[in-house]
Design a protein around this motif. Structure first.
Motif, PDB file in Angstrom:
ATOM      1  N   GLN A   1       0.833  -1.199   0.000  1.00 54.01           N
ATOM      2  CA  GLN A   1       0.000   0.000   0.000  1.00 54.01           C
ATOM      3  C   GLN A   1       0.869   1.252   0.000  1.00 54.01           C
ATOM      4  N   ARG A   2       1.911   1.264   0.848  1.00 52.72           N
ATOM      5  CA  ARG A   2       2.815   2.427   0.892  1.00 52.72           C
ATOM      6  C   ARG A   2       3.560   2.619  -0.415  1.00 52.72           C
ATOM      7  N   MET A   3       3.818   1.525  -1.130  1.00 56.55           N
ATOM      8  CA  MET A   3       4.533   1.586  -2.405  1.00 56.55           C
ATOM      9  C   MET A   3       3.576   1.862  -3.572  1.00 56.55           C
ATOM     10  N   HIS A   4       2.304   1.984  -3.274  1.00 57.44           N
ATOM     11  CA  HIS A   4       1.271   2.223  -4.288  1.00 57.44           C
ATOM     12  C   HIS A   4       1.212   1.107  -5.326  1.00 57.44           C
ATOM     13  N   VAL A   5       1.473  -0.121  -4.875  1.00 59.08           N
ATOM     14  CA  VAL A   5       1.346  -1.289  -5.737  1.00 59.08           C
ATOM     15  C   VAL A   5      -0.119  -1.723  -5.703  1.00 59.08           C
ATOM     16  N   PRO A   6      -0.746  -1.846  -6.865  1.00 57.98           N
ATOM     17  CA  PRO A   6      -2.155  -2.247  -6.856  1.00 57.98           C
ATOM     18  C   PRO A   6      -2.297  -3.697  -6.406  1.00 57.98           C
TER      19      PRO A   6
END
Length: 125
Positions: free
Chosen positions: A79-84
């Motif tokens: 989530q922090r890495m903005h990985v879907p």
């Protein structure tokens, strides 16, 4: 409380019924359907609600301690890495349930297929 039966008329697992009642989802006439599992001891269920929304419940063999689970740590990192990735919407340590966003049945690999490598990056994003 009224919880629709699972597929093929089977009774809904009592822990799932308890979660649906405690979370208020039972008021939304849920239909619980078993999903194909993975290689773990968890069982997965799709819960379709009367407004068309759906969720995925992961049912562990017993109580969990979500805060210390590697799964939870990885989910926070993604989530922090903005990985879907499917969002974790809720959990019940006592009932051994993790509730996730339902992304459907299409696997990324099937969607990518023989597309050009340049198209792969667009799909991953």
């Amino acid at each position: 409380m009224r919880v629709e039966q699972a597929a093929h008329g089977a009774a809904v697992d009592p822990r799932i019924a308890a979660y649906l009642a405690g979370s208020g989802l039972s008021r939304r006439h849920p239909q619980v359907t078993p999903m194909t599992g993975d290689a773990s001891d968890r069982r997965y269920f799709r819960v379709r609600l009367d407004d068309g929304a759906s969720l995925v419940l992961a049912l562990h063999v017993g109580p969990i301690h979500f805060a210390t689970m590697p799964f939870a740590s990885v989910a926070r990192l993604l989530q922090r890495m903005h990985v879907p990735a499917p969002a974790i919407l809720d959990h019940s340590d006592e009932l051994g349930i993790i509730v996730q966003e339902d992304l459907g049945d299409t696997r990324l690999r099937a969607r990518i297929g023989p597309d050009a490598v340049s198209r792969h990056m667009d799909l991953y994003r």
